[in-house]
Design a protein around this motif. Structure first.
Motif, short mmCIF file in Angstrom:
data_model
loop_
_atom_site.label_atom_id
_atom_site.label_comp_id
_atom_site.label_asym_id
_atom_site.label_seq_id
_atom_site.Cartn_x
_atom_site.Cartn_y
_atom_site.Cartn_z
N ILE A 67 -0.87 10.62 -11.22
CA ILE A 67 -1.27 11.20 -12.52
C ILE A 67 -0.17 10.97 -13.56
O ILE A 67 -0.43 10.51 -14.68
CB ILE A 67 -1.57 12.70 -12.37
N LEU A 68 1.05 11.25 -13.14
CA LEU A 68 2.19 11.09 -14.06
C LEU A 68 2.30 9.64 -14.51
O LEU A 68 2.49 9.34 -15.69
CB LEU A 68 3.46 11.50 -13.30
N PHE A 69 2.15 8.74 -13.53
CA PHE A 69 2.27 7.32 -13.83
C PHE A 69 1.13 6.87 -14.73
O PHE A 69 1.34 6.11 -15.69
CB PHE A 69 2.26 6.53 -12.52
N ALA A 70 -0.07 7.40 -14.45
CA ALA A 70 -1.22 7.03 -15.26
C ALA A 70 -1.00 7.48 -16.71
O ALA A 70 -1.30 6.74 -17.66
CB ALA A 70 -2.48 7.66 -14.70
N LEU A 71 -0.47 8.70 -16.88
CA LEU A 71 -0.18 9.20 -18.23
C LEU A 71 0.74 8.24 -18.96
O LEU A 71 0.58 7.97 -20.15
CB LEU A 71 0.51 10.56 -18.14
N ALA A 72 1.71 7.70 -18.22
CA ALA A 72 2.69 6.83 -18.85
C ALA A 72 2.10 5.46 -19.19
O ALA A 72 2.38 4.91 -20.25
CB ALA A 72 3.90 6.67 -17.93
N VAL A 73 1.28 4.91 -18.28
CA VAL A 73 0.83 3.54 -18.53
C VAL A 73 -0.45 3.44 -19.35
O VAL A 73 -0.78 2.37 -19.83
CB VAL A 73 0.64 2.73 -17.22
N MET A 74 -1.18 4.57 -19.48
CA MET A 74 -2.43 4.52 -20.25
C MET A 74 -2.25 3.84 -21.60
O MET A 74 -2.95 2.86 -21.90
CB MET A 74 -2.99 5.94 -20.46
N MET B 39 -9.12 3.46 -17.86
CA MET B 39 -9.08 4.56 -16.88
C MET B 39 -9.64 4.11 -15.53
O MET B 39 -9.07 4.44 -14.48
CB MET B 39 -9.89 5.74 -17.40
N ILE B 40 -10.77 3.39 -15.57
CA ILE B 40 -11.36 2.89 -14.32
C ILE B 40 -10.34 2.03 -13.59
O ILE B 40 -10.11 2.16 -12.40
CB ILE B 40 -12.65 2.08 -14.63
N PHE B 41 -9.70 1.18 -14.36
CA PHE B 41 -8.72 0.26 -13.81
C PHE B 41 -7.56 1.02 -13.17
O PHE B 41 -7.15 0.72 -12.04
CB PHE B 41 -8.24 -0.64 -14.97
N ILE B 42 -7.05 2.03 -13.87
CA ILE B 42 -5.90 2.78 -13.36
C ILE B 42 -6.27 3.57 -12.11
O ILE B 42 -5.54 3.57 -11.10
CB ILE B 42 -5.33 3.71 -14.45
N LEU B 43 -7.43 4.25 -12.16
CA LEU B 43 -7.85 5.04 -10.99
C LEU B 43 -8.02 4.14 -9.77
O LEU B 43 -7.59 4.49 -8.67
CB LEU B 43 -9.16 5.77 -11.29
N ALA B 44 -8.63 2.96 -9.98
CA ALA B 44 -8.83 2.04 -8.85
C ALA B 44 -7.49 1.53 -8.33
O ALA B 44 -7.28 1.39 -7.13
CB ALA B 44 -9.72 0.88 -9.28
N MET C 211 0.84 -1.21 0.00
CA MET C 211 0.00 0.00 0.00
C MET C 211 0.87 1.25 0.00
O MET C 211 0.60 2.20 -0.73
CB MET C 211 -0.92 0.00 1.23
N GLU C 212 1.92 1.25 0.82
CA GLU C 212 2.79 2.42 0.89
C GLU C 212 3.48 2.68 -0.44
O GLU C 212 3.61 3.82 -0.88
CB GLU C 212 3.82 2.25 2.00
N ILE C 213 3.92 1.60 -1.10
CA ILE C 213 4.60 1.77 -2.40
C ILE C 213 3.64 2.38 -3.41
O ILE C 213 3.97 3.34 -4.10
CB ILE C 213 5.16 0.41 -2.89
N VAL C 214 2.42 1.83 -3.46
CA VAL C 214 1.44 2.35 -4.42
C VAL C 214 1.14 3.82 -4.12
O VAL C 214 1.05 4.65 -5.02
CB VAL C 214 0.16 1.50 -4.39
N LEU C 215 1.00 4.15 -2.82
CA LEU C 215 0.68 5.53 -2.45
C LEU C 215 1.81 6.49 -2.82
O LEU C 215 1.57 7.66 -3.07
CB LEU C 215 0.41 5.62 -0.95
N SER C 216 3.03 5.98 -2.83
CA SER C 216 4.15 6.88 -3.09
C SER C 216 4.35 7.16 -4.58
O SER C 216 5.13 8.02 -4.95
CB SER C 216 5.43 6.30 -2.49
#
Lengths: 322, 321
Positions: free
Chosen positions: B155-162, B185-190, B146-151
């Motif tokens: 947004i930047l990561f989502a832009l890259a993996v979209m 998008m749903i998947f990435i936001l979740a 959880m901590e790794i994901v939170l860190s």
């Protein structure tokens, strides 16, 4: 008299904090080598200062905690290391009442659900249905049986404790561990709840282990009293013997601290003031655990741990009993 | 009843903690106003097809006759071409109806935000429960995850993996286009959202686990399943509800931001982020085009945040006793 519970050398060491990465963990010796037994239908009191291991003992007997060593025999069965599934049928006969009536009832469940939980978890359908039995139980503990679909927050502390008692009583247990059942209640309510427990004990012939720090409360309830100090029993005797002729110095000191009701008697009795604090259970004193605060302590007390021995009608663990 | 003596003239039905919270929220004016605004947006989103029928147009239909053909491509008339036919005006360059694009945009926004919330909540609650209840090594692994994901800078990561995820999903047989993009998008936001709720649930479980009513159930021989689902979970609805209500607006903004940055929904699907992006070159000549999606986002996010606060006040832990 047949004994329903036999405890031998019961020990519980909790892991404490670690001082360095590769250092050994501290061991908190909460209960260390406890032995006693309870007869069927008997009420035994377990008293001692806070931190002496009384509550831990209660939770070990009901197997909410896993014992480090020793043996617990309930109703002739060794339950020391039984699994949760193996314990389930035994729990019908072995119940516990908790100290804090505000924490021991799930705030999201109705009283009916709470009192019916023993039937539900045990998969038991009582005669006449669960609802009827729950209402009977509520009536037995002095609550309005129509209140079964109310929530715990709508009840007072004393009423909540009655709900907890009804839950413990549901399966007609043979032994109930009452862990300071009245110490969270108002003094005026304490007597009511103790009288209720006493009535239930005689009515249903239930053995009780009554854990308390209040000697007056225990005197009112128990037929036999065990005094604990730092994880071990120092003296067991029937009530009258213990209160009139205490043999262990610690018992004597405890009793001398009980406030006197009779004003004429004040002053006629010496008040024993114990010096110092209860030693740290991580590093208890060698030999007799009470020796650091005992006015009778000699060299032998530091080298040899006194065993619980029969002296007159009491069992005492002391090298120099009264 | 067998005890008529007790039954006389007494209200015997208890008021559950959730019922009391509901009664408190009904008295809260902020909750009523913000709740109504949210309901209006949801109603607009659901009724969006009906508006196409009323207006006799579709969000994708071009109305070039409403634009200044000689002089650039701005809408004719006041306020970006507001008229009886086009209530919020028309889009520069294409002449698409802004009102229809606004209501269909509400659809996109709410579908993505709510689906991501549901997914993140389920994941977060399950992982938080397991982590808090079992403790030890399980907790260590899950908490660090959880901590790794939170860190991650989400947004930047989502832009890259979209784009990466989009092609992966297409590789699994999903069609090219906005359907897949919305799913991604749903998947990435979740994926970035679940630790928020997971951590809260974990903390609550750890404090509940040690309560005496759990011990009482254990003393009756309750199984782990019973403890988790019957004893602990009913006590978690309040914090879960509050976190959900406060998480929805962050998903709405994140979705709009991703689309604005070009990694989200693309034309012709209506979306507020996409509208904002399209309005940038025209903000001086057609401010309405910028204002409508901006104001919609602002209102929806504000309403969800205020409602979340009201729910939290109503579920005040002091009243849970």
């Amino acid at each position: 008299m047949t004994s329903i519970l036999k405890v031998e050398g019961l020990t519980k060491h909790f892991p404490g904090s670690k001082h360095s990465l590769f250092g050994k963990r501290d061991l908190i010796q909460a209960v260390d080598g406890l032995s006693f037994d309870v007869a069927a239908g008997e009420a035994i009191g377990l008293v001692g200062e806070s931190g002496c291991g009384k509550s831990t003992t209660g939770r070990l007997i009901t197997r909410l905690l896993e014992p480090t060593a020793g043996k617990i025999e309930f109703n002739g069965i060794d339950i020391t290391h039984l699994s949760n599934a193996q314990m389930r049928p035994i729990r019908e006969d072995l119940q516990i009442i908790f100290q804090d009536p505000y924490a021991s009832l799930n705030p999201r469940h109705t009283v009916g659900t709470i009192v019916a939980s023993p039937f539900r978890i045990g998969g038991i359908t009582p005669e006449g249905g669960v609802k009827k039995r729950v209402q009977e139980l509520l009536e037995i503990v002095g609550l309005n049986p129509e209140h079964y679909n109310r929530y715990p927050h709508e009840f007072s502390g004393g009423q909540r404790q009655r709900i907890g008692i009804a839950r413990a009583l549901a399966l007609r247990p043979k032994l109930i561990v009452a862990d300071e059942p009245v110490s969270a209640l108002d003094v005026s309510i304490q007597a009511q709840v103790i009288n209720l427990l006493k009535d239930l004990q005689t009515q249903f012939d239930i053995a009780f282990i009554f854990i308390a720090h209040d000697l007056a409360v225990v005197r009112h309830f128990a037929q036999r009293v065990a005094v604990m100090y730092l994880g071990d029993i120092v003296e067991i005797a029937d009530r009258d013997t213990l209160y009139s002729k205490p043999k262990h110095p610690y018992t004597k000191a405890l009793l001398s601290a009980v406030p006197e009701v009779d004003p004429d008697a004040i002053g006629s009795r010496e008040r024993i003031r114990l010096t110092g604090d209860v030693p740290n259970p991580i590093n208890p004193p060698s030999g007799c655990r009470f020796r650091t605060r005992c006015w009778k302590a000699q060299d032998i007390c530091a080298t040899s741990r006194p065993q619980l021995l029969q002296i007159g009608s009491s069992q005492v663990a002391c090298h120099f009993p009264e | 009843m067998s005890q008529p003596a007790y039954a006389a003239a007494q209200s015997v039905t208890g008021r559950s903690p959730s019922r009391m919270a509901w009664e408190r929220i009904k008295k809260d004016r902020t909750a009523k106003v913000s709740g109504s605004v949210i309901l209006i947006f949801i109603a607009l989103a659901i009724l969006a097809p009906i508006f196409t029928w009323i207006i006799h147009s579709s969000p994708d239909a071009f109305h070039t006759e409403t634009l200044n053909q000689e002089f650039g491509t701005q809408p004719l008339g006041k306020l970006g071409g507001v008229s009886g036919a086009h209530w919020f005006g028309v889009e520069p360059r294409t002449g698409r109806d802004i009102f229809l694009r606004f209501v269909f945009g509400a659809r996109t926004s709410l579908i993505i935000a709510l689906s991501a919330t549901v997914l993140a909540t389920i994941l977060g609650v399950v992982i938080g429960l397991v982590s808090g209840f079992f403790g030890g090594k399980t907790d260590l692994v899950l908490s660090r995850t959880m901590e790794i994901v939170l860190s991650f800078p989400s947004i930047l990561f989502a832009l890259a993996v979209m784009p990466v995820l989009e092609s992966v999903f297409q590789g699994w047989g999903l069609p090219q286009g906005n359907g897949t993009r919305i799913t991604v998008m749903i998947f990435i936001l979740a994926m970035f959202g679940w630790p928020y709720i997971g951590r809260i649930v974990r903390g609550q479980v750890i404090s509940l686990r040690e309560r005496e009513f759990i011990e009482a159930a254990r003393a009756l021989g309750a199984s782990r399943t019973h403890l988790i689902f019957r004893e602990i979970l009913p006590n978690l609805w309040a914090p879960i509800l509050v976190t959900v209500a406060l998480n929805i607006p962050t998903y709405i903004t994140a979705e709009a931001a991703l689309t604005f940055l070009g990694a989200g929904v693309i034309d012709p699907t209506s979306d507020w982020g996409a509208m904002l992006l399209a309005s940038v070159p025209f903000y001086s000549v057609d401010p309405m085009f910028t204002f409508i999606p901006g104001f919609a986002l602002f209102m929806l996010v504000l309403s969800f945040s205020l409602l979340g606060d009201s729910i939290r006040d109503a579920l005040d832990p002091r009243s849970s006793r």
